[in-house]
Design an enzyme around this catalytic site. Sequence first.
Site, PDB file in Angstrom:
ATOM      1  N   LYS A 191       0.727  -1.238  -0.172  1.00 53.48           N
ATOM      2  CA  LYS A 191       0.089   0.036   0.014  1.00 53.48           C
ATOM      3  C   LYS A 191       0.955   1.338   0.000  1.00 53.48           C
ATOM      4  O   LYS A 191       0.178   2.255  -0.415  1.00 53.48           O
ATOM      5  CB  LYS A 191      -0.938  -0.015   1.178  1.00 53.48           C
ATOM      6  CG  LYS A 191      -0.436  -0.021   2.255  1.00 53.48           C
ATOM      7  CD  LYS A 191      -0.160   1.338   3.337  1.00 53.48           C
ATOM      8  CE  LYS A 191       0.392   1.150   4.647  1.00 53.48           C
ATOM      9  NZ  LYS A 191       0.433   2.486   5.329  1.00 53.48           N
ATOM     10  N   SER A 256      -0.383  11.143   4.639  1.00 53.63           N
ATOM     11  CA  SER A 256       0.464  10.022   4.415  1.00 53.63           C
ATOM     12  C   SER A 256       1.688  10.420   3.806  1.00 53.63           C
ATOM     13  O   SER A 256       2.011  11.154   2.930  1.00 53.63           O
ATOM     14  CB  SER A 256      -0.269   9.131   3.436  1.00 53.63           C
ATOM     15  OG  SER A 256       0.715   8.244   2.673  1.00 53.63           O
ATOM     16  N   ILE A 281      11.517   8.349   7.221  1.00 54.49           N
ATOM     17  CA  ILE A 281      11.841   7.270   6.505  1.00 54.49           C
ATOM     18  C   ILE A 281      10.466   7.267   5.619  1.00 54.49           C
ATOM     19  O   ILE A 281       9.396   7.275   5.946  1.00 54.49           O
ATOM     20  CB  ILE A 281      11.808   6.109   7.304  1.00 54.49           C
ATOM     21  CG1 ILE A 281      12.997   6.239   7.738  1.00 54.49           C
ATOM     22  CG2 ILE A 281      11.435   4.612   6.502  1.00 54.49           C
ATOM     23  CD1 ILE A 281      13.402   4.897   9.038  1.00 54.49           C
TER      24      ILE A 281
END
Length: 326
Positions: A191, A256, A281
Site C-alpha cells: 500500500k 500520508s 523514512i
Amino acid sequence: MKTTILGAGSFGTAIAFALSSNSTSVNLWGRNHTDMQSIAINRKNLKYLPTCKLPENIIVSSNIDEVLSDYSTCIILAVPTQQLRTLCLSIQDKQHIFEKTPLLICSKGIENISLKFPSEIVKEILPNNPAFILSGPSFAKEIAEDLPCTIVLAGENESLGTSIAQKISNKTFKIIYSQDILGVQIGAALKNIIAIACGIVTGKNLGNNAIATVITKGMEEIKTLYAAKNQNINLSTLIGPSCLGDLILTCTTAHSRNMSFGITIGQGADINKMLNNNSKIIEGVSTVKPLISLAKELNIELPICTSIYNLLYKNIPLEKTISDIL
C-alpha cells in the site's frame, strides 16, 4: 497490565498514548539518549508529535535492559522494517528475561537482503516468543489525539491473539484479531508503494478518477503477490482494515508520507535530491527494491510497483511512469 514499546518514532509514541488508557504503565524506549531525554523532560515527542502531551503513566527510557526487565504483558516492536533485524539481534541475548512474552510487530515492508516480511525476521531471531503483526489504517497523530480507528492483530495463536486484542483495545482504539499474518503484511507493504503512485497522479492534477484507477490496480497487485505466496486467499483480509482500509487511507490524503512524497514528485521535484535529503523514512521507497526482487523470484508481474521502482532507481521519465501506472 504493563506494556513495553521499543521504538519512539511517531507510531511507537502514538501506540503509547493508545495503551496508556488501559495499562498501569507503558514503557516507551528509544535508542537515542538525547531524544528520549527531551521526551522525558517536555512530556512530548517534539520531533514527531509535538502537540500531544504524554500521560503520566508513560515511562520514557533509553535503557533497553531496564524496560525489558519490567515483565510486560506484551512487547511492541515499532521500528522501520530495515531496522527490525538490528533491534531483534540487540535483544537476543536478553531473551531469557522476556521469553514467551508476545511480540507485537508494527513494522511494514520487506527486508532488503533476505526479502523477508517482518514476522519472518522476528521468528528467525526470537523463535521462543509468539509473534503478531499489528497493522491497519492508523495515522499516528490521530491515534495520539484519541480519534477512533480499527486495526488488525494478526498471528497464528488464536486464543492468545484474541486475548491480547481484547486487553489493548479501548473505546477509540479497536483491534480485530486475524490468523492471516502473511496477508496482513502483504497489504501493509504494497500500500505504501501504491500511495506513491497516487501521490504522483495527484501532484500532476490528473483527477480523482485517476486516483481510483491506481487504487483499483494496486489492489490487484496486492492480490497477485498474496496468491503467489499463499494460494488460500482470505477475502476478509483483502477487504478488511489491513489491506483495503489501509490502502484507501494511505492513498487519499497528503497526511500520508508516501502519498506526500509522490505528490512532490508529480509536481516536478528532483527525485535524486528527494531520495538523498528526506529526513523521514518513506516506507514505500525502502520497500520497492526488495519487493521487485521478490516478484522476480516468484515470477509475477506487479506493473505499478515496477513503474515506481523504475522511476526512482532506473531514471525512467515521469511521463512514461504515469502512462504505465494508468
